[in-house]
Design a protein around this motif. Structure first.
Motif, short mmCIF file in Angstrom:
data_model
loop_
_atom_site.label_atom_id
_atom_site.label_comp_id
_atom_site.label_asym_id
_atom_site.label_seq_id
_atom_site.Cartn_x
_atom_site.Cartn_y
_atom_site.Cartn_z
N GLU A 105 51.27 47.25 -10.71
CA GLU A 105 51.10 48.56 -11.33
C GLU A 105 50.32 48.48 -12.64
OE1 GLU A 105 55.22 50.78 -9.86
OE2 GLU A 105 55.28 49.40 -11.57
N PRO A 138 59.94 54.11 -3.69
CA PRO A 138 59.00 55.15 -4.13
C PRO A 138 57.78 54.57 -4.86
CG PRO A 138 61.25 55.84 -4.56
CD PRO A 138 61.32 54.39 -4.15
N ARG A 139 58.01 53.54 -5.67
CA ARG A 139 56.88 52.91 -6.38
C ARG A 139 55.99 52.14 -5.40
NH1 ARG A 139 60.00 49.59 -10.81
NH2 ARG A 139 57.89 48.82 -11.29
N ARG A 178 55.51 52.99 -2.32
CA ARG A 178 54.73 54.02 -1.65
C ARG A 178 53.53 54.42 -2.49
NH1 ARG A 178 53.95 59.51 -1.31
NH2 ARG A 178 53.57 60.30 0.81
N ASP A 179 53.76 54.66 -3.78
CA ASP A 179 52.66 55.05 -4.66
C ASP A 179 51.60 53.96 -4.73
OD1 ASP A 179 53.98 57.42 -5.14
OD2 ASP A 179 54.77 56.81 -7.10
N LEU A 180 52.05 52.71 -4.79
CA LEU A 180 51.10 51.60 -4.87
C LEU A 180 50.26 51.52 -3.61
CD1 LEU A 180 50.58 49.30 -7.02
CD2 LEU A 180 51.83 47.81 -5.45
N LEU A 203 49.52 53.97 -1.51
CA LEU A 203 48.60 55.11 -1.47
C LEU A 203 47.48 54.96 -2.49
CD1 LEU A 203 51.13 58.03 -0.92
CD2 LEU A 203 49.64 56.94 0.77
N ALA A 204 47.69 54.12 -3.49
CA ALA A 204 46.65 53.83 -4.48
C ALA A 204 45.74 52.69 -4.02
CB ALA A 204 47.28 53.48 -5.82
N LEU A 241 57.99 55.49 4.78
CA LEU A 241 57.13 55.90 3.67
C LEU A 241 55.98 56.80 4.12
CD1 LEU A 241 57.01 52.57 1.62
CD2 LEU A 241 58.54 54.54 1.35
N GLU A 261 50.68 58.34 6.39
CA GLU A 261 49.54 58.12 5.50
C GLU A 261 49.65 56.75 4.84
OE1 GLU A 261 47.30 60.15 1.61
OE2 GLU A 261 49.18 60.99 2.37
N TRP A 262 50.85 56.38 4.42
CA TRP A 262 51.07 55.06 3.81
C TRP A 262 50.81 53.95 4.83
CZ3 TRP A 262 54.46 50.89 4.41
CH2 TRP A 262 54.55 50.01 3.32
N ASN A 269 43.28 50.27 3.09
CA ASN A 269 43.28 49.49 1.84
C ASN A 269 42.52 48.18 2.01
OD1 ASN A 269 44.89 51.54 0.93
ND2 ASN A 269 46.77 50.35 0.84
#
Length: 292
Positions: A208, A238-239, A241-243, A245-246, A274, A277-278, A286
């Protein structure tokens, strides 16, 4: 347990991109398999290999799963071994269209010279490096490696780095040496193998905090890893998942050195819930972006 082809079809993907598979010279692979068979000191528990065949058969197996690109990821555990492995891996990639050109390096005199040579534009330029500090028994901040790390950072070539303390901790594993390395070379494009198991939270935080640091999913989230005491903390999902999607979580499997069918890794990712999309990001988008 779903067939990998059915898994990718359900996501509307053309296949899978697997950033963490292993192909090495036959006599090296024989020694690797012997370590797993004996549950060697760096393995720590019975590890019955599910796949054990010639490279030709193993490549066809990955093709049958719909894996469109994959790695060789050799890793050196002693001086004067890396270039032997690098020559072999370049030849493997020349023979196998789906294989990425992979390389490794070790803290030894001349390491910067061969890393520079393997990084120069050519048909055999390394596309993915592999460094395994647990097996190699060295610190990533070893001064002998400093110039080599600088070259790798400048080229932006990804490094699949096994630095987590799983399955057996050593004096060189863990997040602290990697944090020190990134303080010296913040532009390194690191992919932390096994999501950093078992130091999941610490390596997630590094990913992150650093633009070019990512994680791979290799063996993480599977029942086998959970039995080893390596269950992923639900609070981190949750983190994660965000990672993903980033763009900073990549599919990895450790094929063929795994004690279960390939599809178990895919099932484990799906069970995280998740979102599709993930899953599409992790299993294709990715890594497609990472490899250019």
């Amino acid at each position: 347990m779903r067939d990998p082809a059915a898994f990718t079809e359900s996501l509307g993907l053309p296949g899978l991109l697997d950033l963490h598979t292993h192909f090495v010279p036959p006599r090296v692979m024989a020694k690797v398999r012997a370590q797993f068979d004996a549950a060697g000191p760096l393995i720590g528990r019975p590890w019955p290999l599910h796949y054990r065949d010639s490279d030709e058969v193993l490549v066809e197996t990955l093709r049958s799963f719909g894996v469109r690109r994959f790695t060789a990821l050799p890793y050196a555990h002693k001086p004067e071994m890396a270039e032997f492995l690098n020559d072999w891996a370049a030849g493997f990639a020349a023979r196998v269209p789906e294989a990425l050109v992979c390389g490794t390096f070790f803290p030894e005199p001349g390491v910067a010279a061969y890393v520079a040579s393997r990084s120069a534009p050519s048909a055999h330029r390394v596309e993915v490096w592999k460094v395994h500090v647990q097996v190699g028994a060295f610190d990533v901040t070893d001064p002998l490696l400093d110039e080599a790390w600088g070259i790798v950072a400048d080229t932006g070539t990804p490094v699949v780095l096994h630095a987590g303390s799983g399955p057996v901790a050593t004096e060189h594993t863990g997040p602290a040496p990697v944090a020190a390395l990134l303080a010296r070379h913040p532009r390194l494009r690191l992919v932390i193998a096994h999501a950093g198991a078992p130091e999941y939270a610490e390596f997630l935080a590094l990913a992150e905090a650093h633009e070019r640091v990512a994680l791979d999913t290799t063996m993480a989230f599977t029942p086998f890893f959970e039995e080893m005491g390596g269950a992923y903390p639900p609070a981190l999902l949750p983190r994660l998942r965000d990672l993903g999607l980033a763009g900073k979580v990549h599919l990895g499997s450790d094929f063929p050195n795994i004690p279960y069918p390939y599809s178990i890794q895919l099932d484990a990712l799906e069970r995280l819930d998740l979102g599709e999309e993930w899953l599409r990001a992790v299993c294709w988008t990715n890594t497609e972006a990472l490899l250019g």
